[in-house]
Design an enzyme around this catalytic site. Structure first.
Site, PDB file in Angstrom:
ATOM      1  CB  CYS A  56      61.039  -2.636  23.749  1.00 58.21           C
ATOM      2  SG  CYS A  56      61.375  -3.083  25.468  1.00 58.21           S
ATOM      3  CB  CYS A  98      59.626  -4.680  28.369  1.00 53.23           C
ATOM      4  SG  CYS A  98      58.255  -4.076  29.345  1.00 53.23           S
ATOM      5  CB  SER A  99      55.882  -2.893  25.620  1.00 50.24           C
ATOM      6  OG  SER A  99      55.583  -2.638  26.989  1.00 50.24           O
ATOM      7  CB  CYS A 100      60.889   0.422  26.587  1.00 54.46           C
ATOM      8  SG  CYS A 100      61.082  -0.511  28.126  1.00 54.46           S
TER       9      CYS A 100
END
Lengths: 211, 117
Positions: free
Chosen positions: A116, A119-121
């Site tokens: 990701c 972000c940090s999905c």
């Protein structure tokens, strides 16, 4: 084991996080205050928060591993997973949440990786909370630029003939990699196969364990 | 229109393709306060007080400095807070009062946390 001081390791094999006996930080103070305000305003309750913490704690890569093992052993399920992974995993009883889940099957000539960049999905409902490196600048930045080199840092070497396909997650959809079924497991049942499926093999930064 | 050399068309959080160092291999166990941050985010968003897009907007507006100086859960609780205030769930004044009360309870997280569970 790379660590020498076992006294400082948690049961998960990682150093214990400095926790409740450390000086209170500004952001911890804010978390406590927000939690109490939400309870006072009737938005939530202490028990609902505790249940949510427990529910997240209970999610771990074994859930994803059971999906992969079933993909390997149940052709109808495999077809359903590729068609709609959210629906297929919900039918297995997993709480997938509102986002769209997409299964990425590797082949001998294709290796999928998930990142990701924005972000940090992460497929947290199937794998639990993401490892720290998944959220790091280095992984987010480099995976789309030099995936083969990044993979090598995880100990996975791929031949140049194997295509590496990097999938960038978004806020509304998540990926799970279906690694190749290890050779020599033809007679294995799903439960036993699931034991070979590592977390990193479902992110694409690792391979299943050897039988 | 001349393109400014200082503007490459993307913001700091858009990291894909940049060069960076080795992938860090350190890993920490989540502390209970971090798990509660996650729980508050999930519960409040499930109940419609904000969306993931609202959270990400605040995280992205924090800028690069926050990414280097705050931990992951610190950034998330800040984003949850901003969204809850914007949604009118509580006021900044109510938060300030509550934070002062929490701080007065003790010097550690264990002493200052009041609610059970």
């Amino acid at each position: 084991m790379p660590h020498d001081h076992h006294d400082h390791l948690s049961p998960s094999g990682h150093p214990f996080r400095k926790d409740n006996d450390e000086p209170l930080t500004y952001w911890q103070t804010m978390e406590i205050a927000i939690r109490e305000l939400l309870i006072e305003k009737g938005v939530t309750t202490a028990s609902e928060i505790a249940r949510q913490v427990d529910a997240m704690d209970a999610r771990n890569p074994a859930m994803g591993a059971s999906v992969v093992a079933r993909y390997w052993t149940d052709p109808d399920f495999a077809a359903a997973l590729l068609e709609d992974a959210s629906a297929a995993t919900r039918q297995m009883g997993f709480d997938i949440g509102p986002m769209k889940l997409i299964a990425l099957p590797n082949t001998p000539m294709l290796h999928d990786m998930v990142v990701c960049t924005l972000c940090s999905c992460y497929p947290r409902n199937l794998l639990g909370l993401p490892p720290d490196w998944y959220k790091s600048r280095a992984y987010r930045s480099r995976t789309v630029k030099e995936p083969r080199k990044t993979l090598e840092e995880f100990g996975v070497t791929t031949s140049k003939e194997v295509e590496i396909r990097v999938h960038d997650s978004t806020a509304d959809m998540r990926y799970i990699v279906i690694p190749n079924r290890p050779v020599g497991t033809d007679s294995w049942q799903a439960d036993r196969l699931a034991g070979l499926v590592t977390r990193d093999s479902m992110i694409g930064t690792g391979l299943p364990a050897h039988p | 229109m001349t393109k400014s050399p200082s503007f490459d068309g993307r913001r700091w959080h858009d990291m894909g393709g940049e060069l960076a160092g080795p992938i860090p291999d350190d890993q920490h166990d989540f502390a209970i306060w971090e798990k509660r941050v996650d729980a508050l985010m999930t519960i409040a968003s499930n109940k419609g007080h904000f969306t993931v897009d609202g959270l990400r907007r605040v995280l992205e507006d924090m800028g690069e400095d926050a990414f280097e100086t705050m931990t992951y859960c610190e950034r998330w609780i800040a984003a949850v807070n901003q969204n809850l205030i914007e949604a009118g769930v509580y006021s900044t004044a109510a938060l300030a009062t509550k934070m002062a009360q929490v701080e007065a309870r003790g010097a550690t997280y264990g002493e200052a946390t009041d609610a059970p569970g």
